[in-house]
Design a protein around this motif. Structure first.
Motif, short mmCIF file in Angstrom:
data_model
loop_
_atom_site.label_atom_id
_atom_site.label_comp_id
_atom_site.label_asym_id
_atom_site.label_seq_id
_atom_site.Cartn_x
_atom_site.Cartn_y
_atom_site.Cartn_z
N GLY A 54 -5.33 -3.51 -2.10
CA GLY A 54 -5.74 -3.39 -3.49
C GLY A 54 -6.43 -4.62 -4.03
O GLY A 54 -6.71 -4.72 -5.23
N HIS B 79 -2.46 -5.72 -7.22
CA HIS B 79 -3.59 -5.75 -8.16
C HIS B 79 -3.62 -7.04 -8.96
O HIS B 79 -2.63 -7.77 -9.05
CB HIS B 79 -3.50 -4.56 -9.11
CG HIS B 79 -3.44 -3.23 -8.43
ND1 HIS B 79 -4.46 -2.76 -7.64
CD2 HIS B 79 -2.45 -2.29 -8.36
CE1 HIS B 79 -4.14 -1.58 -7.15
NE2 HIS B 79 -2.91 -1.27 -7.56
N ARG C 146 -3.88 3.78 -0.68
CA ARG C 146 -4.14 3.12 -1.96
C ARG C 146 -3.35 1.82 -2.01
O ARG C 146 -2.15 1.79 -1.78
CB ARG C 146 -3.72 4.02 -3.12
CG ARG C 146 -4.09 3.45 -4.50
CD ARG C 146 -3.73 4.43 -5.60
NE ARG C 146 -2.29 4.50 -5.83
CZ ARG C 146 -1.65 3.71 -6.70
NH1 ARG C 146 -2.31 2.81 -7.40
NH2 ARG C 146 -0.35 3.83 -6.86
N GLY C 147 -4.06 0.73 -2.30
CA GLY C 147 -3.42 -0.57 -2.39
C GLY C 147 -2.55 -0.69 -3.63
O GLY C 147 -2.84 -0.10 -4.67
N LEU C 148 -1.49 -1.49 -3.52
CA LEU C 148 -0.54 -1.67 -4.62
C LEU C 148 -0.55 -3.09 -5.18
O LEU C 148 0.21 -3.39 -6.10
CB LEU C 148 0.87 -1.33 -4.14
CG LEU C 148 1.08 0.11 -3.65
CD1 LEU C 148 2.50 0.27 -3.10
CD2 LEU C 148 0.81 1.11 -4.76
N TYR D 38 0.85 -1.20 0.00
CA TYR D 38 0.00 0.00 0.00
C TYR D 38 0.88 1.24 0.00
O TYR D 38 2.08 1.18 0.27
CB TYR D 38 -0.93 0.00 1.21
CG TYR D 38 -0.24 0.40 2.50
CD1 TYR D 38 -0.34 1.69 3.01
CD2 TYR D 38 0.55 -0.52 3.20
CE1 TYR D 38 0.31 2.05 4.18
CE2 TYR D 38 1.19 -0.17 4.38
CZ TYR D 38 1.07 1.12 4.86
OH TYR D 38 1.71 1.47 6.02
N SER E 182 -7.29 -2.75 1.45
CA SER E 182 -6.20 -1.79 1.64
C SER E 182 -4.96 -2.21 0.84
O SER E 182 -4.14 -1.37 0.49
CB SER E 182 -5.85 -1.65 3.13
OG SER E 182 -5.11 -2.78 3.60
N TRP F 63 -9.66 -6.44 -4.19
CA TRP F 63 -11.10 -6.27 -3.98
C TRP F 63 -11.89 -7.46 -4.50
O TRP F 63 -13.08 -7.59 -4.20
CB TRP F 63 -11.58 -4.99 -4.66
CG TRP F 63 -10.99 -3.76 -4.06
CD1 TRP F 63 -9.98 -3.00 -4.55
CD2 TRP F 63 -11.36 -3.16 -2.81
NE1 TRP F 63 -9.69 -1.95 -3.70
CE2 TRP F 63 -10.52 -2.02 -2.62
CE3 TRP F 63 -12.31 -3.47 -1.83
CZ2 TRP F 63 -10.62 -1.20 -1.51
CZ3 TRP F 63 -12.40 -2.65 -0.72
CH2 TRP F 63 -11.56 -1.52 -0.56
#
Length: 203
Positions: free
Chosen positions: A168, A131, A127-129, A119, A166, A170
């Motif tokens: 990233g 992905h 912002r989450g990192l 993050y 958190s 989801w």
């Protein structure tokens, strides 16, 4: 070919519903996706160390300034982080203890809370990192915990959604096996098994 990290967090063995169902899911997954690679970590029986003040100092300072104590604090932690970042999907077997997750799983997740890796923080917030990954949580609970439940509140699923969000991540799915003590245990398990068999083919 995908790499999947399978983690169990229950302190129990054969009597653990979350552990048995997570293994059943992985077994079914292998039938549908034999080329995928499964990595396994048993946090319930082989817990990771808790982070401490030395660990906090180490992750917030440049490597060239690390003392021997800081290096030792990251010796276990860094491989956990790299393993987490390297895989494509996560499958967790998570029992509910005291309305939330086991302490062993919380300890593991704390190793992953790394600024600049999982993050970042800016004037716009966190912002989450991490992905392009997804997670499946197979949870076991003694009861059912809607918002108005007289038996307590669910601090398990909301926490896991928050912490993975958190990072990233989801794309998370929950199969909550509820009412194992306060309801029809066998029916709850059977419904979860059917859901997981379908997920193994299509998740």
């Amino acid at each position: 070919m995908r790499h999947i990290l399978h983690i169990d967090a229950s302190y129990s063995s054969e009597s653990s519903v979350s552990r048995v169902l997570s293994q059943e899911f992985i077994t079914a997954w292998k039938r549908f996706h034999p080329e995928d690679v499964i990595l396994y970590r048993d946090l319930g029986h082989f817990p990771v160390p808790y982070i401490n003040e030395t660990w906090i100092a180490a992750v917030h300072s440049p490597p060239e300034s690390h003392t021997l104590e800081m290096i030792e604090a990251l010796r276990v932690s860094n491989p956990l982080l790299e393993e987490f970042l390297a895989v494509d999907c996560y499958v967790f077997g998570v029992p509910m203890y005291g309305f939330t997750i086991p302490a062993t799983l919380k300890a593991y997740l704390e190793h992953l809370i790394r600024v600049g890796r999982t993050y970042e923080v800016s004037e716009n917030g966190v912002r989450g990192l991490v992905h392009g990954k997804k997670a499946l949580f197979i949870t076991s609970r003694g009861g059912n915990y809607p918002p108005d439940s007289p038996f307590g509140e669910d601090h398990q699923e909301p926490y896991l959604r928050t912490i993975f969000g958190s990072f990233g991540i989801w794309d998370v799915q929950f199969v909550n096996v509820s009412n194992l003590v306060l309801g029809d245990r066998e029916q709850s398990i059977s419904l979860a098994q059917a859901t997981l068999q379908n997920l193994a083919a299509h998740w």
